[in-house]
Design an enzyme around this catalytic site. Structure first.
Site, PDB file in Angstrom:
ATOM      1  CG  ASP A   1      -2.216  -0.540   0.890  1.00 14.50           C
ATOM      2  OD1 ASP A   1      -2.454  -1.033  -0.163  1.00 14.50           O
ATOM      3  OD2 ASP A   1      -3.086  -0.529   1.976  1.00 14.50           O
TER       4      ASP A   1
ATOM      5  CE  LYS B   1      -8.093   0.885  -2.780  1.00  8.79           C
ATOM      6  NZ  LYS B   1      -8.484   1.240  -4.134  1.00  8.79           N
TER       7      LYS B   1
ATOM      8  CG  MET C   1     -10.156   7.108   5.052  1.00 13.34           C
ATOM      9  SD  MET C   1     -11.073   5.576   4.192  1.00 13.34           S
ATOM     10  CE  MET C   1     -11.670   4.880   6.095  1.00 13.34           C
TER      11      MET C   1
END
Length: 253
Positions: A36, A58, A170
């Site tokens: 990642d 990502k 997020m």
């Protein structure tokens, strides 16, 4: 040809010193590493010399490798008899899309091992020196993403009404709207913090209140990846005004 297997490795919030021994062993035994974007680049130093490294970034707000493509890679190499190690930032089972990957691999009859790790929410709390479940302030903690799969947001009012500490992932790009929604239920002076790059040498954090956390975060130029922490337990981190008014950067020991 015998099928290989897939190991989902939780690499922690960043620095290699937060990687578990089990994770390091899995990485060293890999034939293929799918890494990642938020994982420390130095993690490749732990791999076996023959291992193939494929970066499958990502990250919110940035160009990302499609999840379906990542799952096809995992399946393809495992069906070739390879040991595939999918290295994820934080904890793989917490907002890491592990459920989708496990289901895909199970359909193909591919064995999956899971290696747990430290989530950025815990690393953020450690940097602030607070307990997310301080019993004088709350009965638990809720880990929640700032947006659902369809792009909508959670029911912030219902979450706020629980009285639990909120660890919001997020949500750096929409901290203004999140704090505004929470203020319909919580008082503006509810303690709040936002921590960017938690648990790494680049860590930057701001302590404030629900009423001014968005402005303070913008002033400090806090951006993704960041965790937002809301609740009375977070008030333990604002014992002095210096910590409240100026972002603090952690230096690597």
């Amino acid at each position: 040809m015998n099928k290989g297997k897939v190991t989902l490795v939780s690499a922690g919030p960043g620095d290699l010193d937060l990687l578990t021994f089990r994770a390091a062993k899995a990485i060293a035994a890999a034939d293929v590493l799918l890494i990642d974007d938020l994982v420390d680049d130095e993690i490749v130093t732990l791999k076996a010399p023959h291992a193939r490294v494929i970066r499958v970034g990502k990250r919110g707000g940035c160009k990302s490798t499609p999840q379906a493509f990542i799952q096809r890679l995992m399946r393809r190499y495992a069906l070739q008899g390879r040991h595939v190690v999918r290295v994820k930032g934080g904890e793989a089972l917490l907002f890491g899309r592990a459920g989708e990957e496990i289901a895909e691999l199970a359909q193909a009859g591919i064995a999956v091992d899971i290696v747990n790790g430290i989530s950025s929410g815990f690393a953020a709390a450690a940097g602030l020196g607070v307990s997310l479940t301080h019993r004088d302030h709350c009965q638990g903690v809720i880990f929640v993403t700032a947006h659902l799969r369809d792009g909508t947001e959670p029911d912030w009012g219902a979450l706020a009404a629980t009285g639990m500490t909120l660890a919001i992932y997020m949500g750096a790009s929409r901290i203004d709207s999140i704090s505004g929604a929470l203020r319909h239920t919580l008082a503006p002076d509810t303690p709040a913090a936002v921590v960017q790059w938690a648990g790494t040498a680049r860590e930057k954090r701001v302590c404030a209140t629900l009423g001014d956390i968005a402005a303070r975060a913008a002033q400090a130029q806090i951006a993704s990846p960041a965790v937002i922490l809301i609740g009375n337990a977070i008030g333990e981190s604002v014992a002095n005004e210096a910590a409240r008014s100026e972002p603090v950067r952690r230096m690597r020991a």
